[in-house]
Design a protein around this motif. Structure first.
Motif, mmCIF file in Angstrom:
data_model
loop_
_atom_site.group_PDB
_atom_site.id
_atom_site.type_symbol
_atom_site.label_atom_id
_atom_site.label_comp_id
_atom_site.label_asym_id
_atom_site.label_seq_id
_atom_site.Cartn_x
_atom_site.Cartn_y
_atom_site.Cartn_z
ATOM 1 N N VAL A 86 0.840 -1.200 0.000
ATOM 2 C CA VAL A 86 0.000 0.000 0.000
ATOM 3 C C VAL A 86 0.876 1.252 0.000
ATOM 4 C CG1 VAL A 86 -1.651 1.344 1.377
ATOM 5 C CG2 VAL A 86 -1.995 -1.117 1.053
ATOM 6 N N ALA A 87 1.923 1.244 0.822
ATOM 7 C CA ALA A 87 2.824 2.398 0.878
ATOM 8 C C ALA A 87 3.463 2.644 -0.489
ATOM 9 C CB ALA A 87 3.897 2.178 1.947
ATOM 10 N N ALA A 88 3.875 1.569 -1.153
ATOM 11 C CA ALA A 88 4.462 1.724 -2.489
ATOM 12 C C ALA A 88 3.428 2.228 -3.481
ATOM 13 C CB ALA A 88 5.055 0.400 -2.957
ATOM 14 N N ALA A 89 2.192 1.745 -3.360
ATOM 15 C CA ALA A 89 1.137 2.131 -4.291
ATOM 16 C C ALA A 89 0.780 3.613 -4.174
ATOM 17 C CB ALA A 89 -0.108 1.278 -4.072
ATOM 18 N N VAL A 90 0.876 4.167 -2.981
ATOM 19 C CA VAL A 90 0.530 5.586 -2.802
ATOM 20 C C VAL A 90 1.755 6.489 -2.900
ATOM 21 C CG1 VAL A 90 -1.535 5.093 -1.453
ATOM 22 C CG2 VAL A 90 0.649 5.483 -0.270
ATOM 23 N N HIS A 93 7.581 5.443 -1.121
ATOM 24 C CA HIS A 93 8.575 4.411 -1.391
ATOM 25 C C HIS A 93 9.566 4.230 -0.241
ATOM 26 C CE1 HIS A 93 7.007 3.991 -5.385
ATOM 27 N NE2 HIS A 93 7.096 5.299 -5.567
ATOM 28 N N GLY A 94 9.880 5.287 0.463
ATOM 29 C CA GLY A 94 10.795 5.189 1.608
ATOM 30 C C GLY A 94 10.215 4.308 2.708
ATOM 31 N N GLU A 95 8.927 4.536 3.022
ATOM 32 C CA GLU A 95 8.272 3.730 4.044
ATOM 33 C C GLU A 95 8.145 2.277 3.600
ATOM 34 O OE1 GLU A 95 7.372 6.724 3.220
ATOM 35 O OE2 GLU A 95 7.317 7.859 5.096
ATOM 36 N N SER A 96 7.829 2.105 2.332
ATOM 37 C CA SER A 96 7.705 0.754 1.791
ATOM 38 C C SER A 96 9.029 0.009 1.899
ATOM 39 C CB SER A 96 7.248 0.822 0.330
ATOM 40 O OG SER A 96 7.189 -0.472 -0.218
ATOM 41 N N LEU A 97 10.124 0.660 1.528
ATOM 42 C CA LEU A 97 11.442 0.030 1.615
ATOM 43 C C LEU A 97 11.838 -0.239 3.065
ATOM 44 C CD1 LEU A 97 13.402 1.925 -1.182
ATOM 45 C CD2 LEU A 97 12.631 -0.458 -1.182
ATOM 46 N N ALA A 98 11.467 0.655 3.974
ATOM 47 C CA ALA A 98 11.789 0.457 5.390
ATOM 48 C C ALA A 98 11.059 -0.764 5.939
ATOM 49 C CB ALA A 98 11.431 1.703 6.190
ATOM 50 N N ILE A 99 9.793 -0.907 5.584
ATOM 51 C CA ILE A 99 9.020 -2.073 6.029
ATOM 52 C C ILE A 99 9.619 -3.348 5.454
ATOM 53 C CG2 ILE A 99 6.780 -3.242 5.912
ATOM 54 C CD1 ILE A 99 5.495 -0.424 5.901
ATOM 55 N N LEU A 100 9.933 -3.326 4.167
ATOM 56 C CA LEU A 100 10.523 -4.517 3.530
ATOM 57 C C LEU A 100 11.889 -4.855 4.129
ATOM 58 C CD1 LEU A 100 9.512 -3.920 -0.191
ATOM 59 C CD2 LEU A 100 8.578 -5.623 1.394
ATOM 60 N N ALA A 101 12.687 -3.830 4.441
ATOM 61 C CA ALA A 101 13.989 -4.075 5.064
ATOM 62 C C ALA A 101 13.811 -4.721 6.440
ATOM 63 C CB ALA A 101 14.777 -2.771 5.179
ATOM 64 N N ALA A 102 12.836 -4.243 7.205
ATOM 65 C CA ALA A 102 12.572 -4.824 8.522
ATOM 66 C C ALA A 102 12.112 -6.275 8.389
ATOM 67 C CB ALA A 102 11.522 -3.997 9.265
ATOM 68 N N LEU A 103 11.278 -6.544 7.384
ATOM 69 C CA LEU A 103 10.815 -7.910 7.165
ATOM 70 C C LEU A 103 11.954 -8.837 6.742
ATOM 71 C CD1 LEU A 103 7.386 -7.293 5.425
ATOM 72 C CD2 LEU A 103 7.799 -8.225 7.712
ATOM 73 N N LEU A 104 12.832 -8.337 5.893
ATOM 74 C CA LEU A 104 13.985 -9.141 5.470
ATOM 75 C C LEU A 104 14.936 -9.389 6.628
ATOM 76 C CD1 LEU A 104 14.726 -7.690 1.929
ATOM 77 C CD2 LEU A 104 13.819 -9.949 2.502
ATOM 78 N N LEU A 105 15.132 -8.392 7.478
ATOM 79 C CA LEU A 105 15.970 -8.577 8.654
ATOM 80 C C LEU A 105 15.346 -9.614 9.594
ATOM 81 C CD1 LEU A 105 18.409 -7.681 10.353
ATOM 82 C CD2 LEU A 105 16.942 -5.921 11.340
ATOM 83 N N ASN A 106 14.049 -9.511 9.808
ATOM 84 C CA ASN A 106 13.328 -10.485 10.634
ATOM 85 C C ASN A 106 13.454 -11.891 10.048
ATOM 86 O OD1 ASN A 106 11.349 -11.226 12.755
ATOM 87 N ND2 ASN A 106 10.070 -11.676 10.965
ATOM 88 N N ALA A 107 13.285 -12.009 8.755
ATOM 89 C CA ALA A 107 13.385 -13.324 8.106
ATOM 90 C C ALA A 107 14.802 -13.869 8.223
ATOM 91 C CB ALA A 107 12.983 -13.237 6.647
ATOM 92 N N GLY A 108 15.802 -13.005 8.065
ATOM 93 C CA GLY A 108 17.193 -13.440 8.192
ATOM 94 C C GLY A 108 17.513 -13.943 9.583
#
Length: 112
Positions: A86-90, A93-108
């Motif tokens: 949703v953040a990327a769609a509106v 992009h910064g918030e979207s990337l921050a969320i994705l980075a947090a998710l990737l860190l969590n997954a790692g």
């Protein structure tokens, strides 16, 4: 007072009473065994023939890609993925990337 545990012919408990909650004497009596001597060789062979060897079932090894994918199966992670989309769609992009980075860190962390 603990109730008597009944076992079937293969010495599997029939009641909901947990084996670990019983005192040792009751378990030995239920399994018709002896703490000092164990089973007699004849009884051990009879049980081996009836029940089979005492082995833990083998679970198939999960591939690494499956373990990595499993890191994204919780409801919170799915909601955050949705929020990133949703953040990327509106245009955020910064918030979207921050969320994705947090998710990737969590997954790692969860994967390792």
């Amino acid at each position: 007072m603990l109730s008597h545990v009944q076992v079937d012919e293969d010495f599997r408990p029939r009641s909901a009473q947990a084996w670990h909650a019983l005192d040792a004497g009751r378990v030995l009596a239920t399994l018709r065994s002896d703490a000092a001597h164990g089973l007699s060789p004849v009884e051990a062979q009879r049980r081996l023939a009836r029940v089979g060897p005492n082995r833990v079932g083998e679970a198939g090894e999960r591939p690494l890609w499956r373990l990595a994918l499993d890191q994204f199966r919780s409801l919170v992670v799915l909601l955050l993925l949705g929020a990133a989309a949703v953040a990327a769609a509106v245009g955020e992009h910064g918030e979207s990337l921050a969320i994705l980075a947090a998710l990737l860190l969590n997954a790692g962390i969860g994967f390792g």
